[in-house]
Design an enzyme around this catalytic site. Sequence first.
Site, PDB file in Angstrom:
ATOM      1  N   ASP A 176      -6.292  -4.747   0.631  1.00  0.00           N
ATOM      2  CA  ASP A 176      -7.326  -4.925   1.669  1.00  0.00           C
ATOM      3  C   ASP A 176      -7.880  -6.348   1.656  1.00  0.00           C
ATOM      4  O   ASP A 176      -8.355  -6.842   2.682  1.00  0.00           O
ATOM      5  CB  ASP A 176      -8.513  -3.979   1.439  1.00  0.00           C
ATOM      6  N   ASP A 185      -0.754  -5.125   3.031  1.00  0.00           N
ATOM      7  CA  ASP A 185      -1.276  -3.958   3.742  1.00  0.00           C
ATOM      8  C   ASP A 185      -0.605  -3.949   5.119  1.00  0.00           C
ATOM      9  O   ASP A 185      -0.871  -4.807   5.956  1.00  0.00           O
ATOM     10  CB  ASP A 185      -2.801  -4.059   3.887  1.00  0.00           C
ATOM     11  N   GLU A 200       0.805  -1.221   0.000  1.00  0.00           N
ATOM     12  CA  GLU A 200       0.000   0.000   0.000  1.00  0.00           C
ATOM     13  C   GLU A 200       0.835   1.268   0.000  1.00  0.00           C
ATOM     14  O   GLU A 200       0.559   2.201  -0.749  1.00  0.00           O
ATOM     15  CB  GLU A 200      -0.955   0.034   1.195  1.00  0.00           C
ATOM     16  N   THR A 232      -5.899   1.781   9.594  1.00  0.00           N
ATOM     17  CA  THR A 232      -4.986   2.840  10.049  1.00  0.00           C
ATOM     18  C   THR A 232      -5.688   3.896  10.891  1.00  0.00           C
ATOM     19  O   THR A 232      -5.141   4.360  11.897  1.00  0.00           O
ATOM     20  CB  THR A 232      -4.332   3.521   8.825  1.00  0.00           C
ATOM     21  N   ILE A 238      -0.772  -1.913   7.724  1.00  0.00           N
ATOM     22  CA  ILE A 238      -1.795  -1.778   8.773  1.00  0.00           C
ATOM     23  C   ILE A 238      -3.125  -1.598   8.044  1.00  0.00           C
ATOM     24  O   ILE A 238      -3.321  -0.596   7.342  1.00  0.00           O
ATOM     25  CB  ILE A 238      -1.584  -0.559   9.699  1.00  0.00           C
ATOM     26  N   ASP A 239      -4.007  -2.552   8.165  1.00  0.00           N
ATOM     27  CA  ASP A 239      -5.365  -2.349   7.665  1.00  0.00           C
ATOM     28  C   ASP A 239      -6.179  -1.882   8.866  1.00  0.00           C
ATOM     29  O   ASP A 239      -6.243  -2.575   9.891  1.00  0.00           O
ATOM     30  CB  ASP A 239      -5.929  -3.652   7.089  1.00  0.00           C
TER      31      ASP A 239
HETATM   32  C1  IPD Z   1      -9.255   0.848   4.987  1.00  0.00           C
HETATM   33  C2  IPD Z   1      -9.987  -0.128   5.878  1.00  0.00           C
HETATM   34  C3  IPD Z   1     -11.447   0.264   5.981  1.00  0.00           C
HETATM   35  C4  IPD Z   1     -12.101   0.346   4.626  1.00  0.00           C
HETATM   36  C5  IPD Z   1     -11.352   1.316   3.746  1.00  0.00           C
HETATM   37  C6  IPD Z   1      -9.890   0.909   3.625  1.00  0.00           C
HETATM   38  P1  IPD Z   1      -6.645   1.261   5.532  1.00  0.00           P
HETATM   39  O1  IPD Z   1      -7.900   0.447   4.829  1.00  0.00           O
HETATM   40  O2  IPD Z   1      -9.909  -1.454   5.375  1.00  0.00           O
HETATM   41  O3  IPD Z   1     -12.158  -0.684   6.733  1.00  0.00           O
HETATM   42  O4  IPD Z   1     -13.424   0.764   4.781  1.00  0.00           O
HETATM   43  O5  IPD Z   1     -11.967   1.317   2.489  1.00  0.00           O
HETATM   44  O6  IPD Z   1      -9.210   1.850   2.846  1.00  0.00           O
HETATM   45  O7  IPD Z   1      -6.557   2.584   4.830  1.00  0.00           O
HETATM   46  O8  IPD Z   1      -6.938   1.385   6.967  1.00  0.00           O
HETATM   47  O9  IPD Z   1      -5.505   0.365   5.203  1.00  0.00           O
HETATM   48 CA    CA Z   2      -6.452  -1.338   4.033  1.00  0.00          CA
HETATM   49 CA    CA Z   3      -3.300   0.290   5.233  1.00  0.00          CA
END
Ligand code: IPD
Ligand code: CA
Ligand code: CA
Length: 263
Positions: free
Chosen positions: A209, A81, A65, A86, A83-84
């Site tokens: 994701d 990813d 990412e 963030t 940190i999913d």
């Molecule tokens: C997000 C998370 C969130 C989702 C967003 C993503 P990130 O990823 O997965 O749940 O609703 O569309 O972008 O930015 O925290 O890696």
């Molecule tokens: Ca993510």
């Molecule tokens: Ca992320």
Amino acid sequence: MKKERKTAFRAALEAGKLILERVGDKHKIDYKSPFNLVTDVDKASEALILEIIRSEFPEDEILAEESGASKQKSSRLWVIDPIDGTTNFAHGYPFFCVSIGLVEDNERILGVVLNPVADELFWAEKGGGAFCNDEEIRVSSVPHLNESLLATGFPPNTAHAERTNMEQFQTLTSLSHGVRRDGAAALDICFVACGRLDGFWERKLSPWDVAAASLIVEEAGGKVTDLSGKKFDLREGHIIASNALIHEEVVGALAEQLHEVGS
Ligand code: IPD
Ligand code: CA
Ligand code: CA
């Protein structure tokens, strides 16, 4: 595959340790767009994961990412990813994960998702079932939408109101036990895989994701499609992941609004 799995475990666990050590700190936050944040810890986690994967598999392609696509081309692609969730992490809300997927010839073959807070490592290899730590996991057996608990997510930039998920959220809330919005898509999907949730949907996610978690839920007996019930495409990122039993009902319930936003 053993080496790939072990490498992904090591990368996820070391990244998880780094993330946990720094949760609650004051973070340096940059904005990719008005509400799409990235912290110094996302970058540090990604650097650590890339170093481990590159040291074991220098020929493989990487899509991550924060740093994008690697230069070399290969039939094998690691999708990361760091940190999913963030936004959750940045606020100290304990729902985030590390996600590492491996795709070969466009097929998802390995998925590893670590929730460092709960010490839960979700993982699957193509054809080998799905696991949380050492325990095999299965999706729920909830047969109908009106008995189900769901989750969804919203894109970080909600400036275009007509393209957000509010109407679907409202509709599915009225047809189910409820819809959670917990802010980490990969972990939400793993919760479907282990039966804590019965279904999840979101539009326009990124490959990082969903690469790992979509395989994990399939290997746990679940179903993954796009929002209209057609074949799931990692690059498009429109996803319904369910226990399979309620899948058609979710597709049907989303259909009207999806038509309106032209998905
Ligand atoms: C997000 C998370 C969130 C989702 C967003 C993503 P990130 O990823 O997965 O749940 O609703 O569309 O972008 O930015 O925290 O890696
Ligand atoms: Ca993510
Ligand atoms: Ca992320």
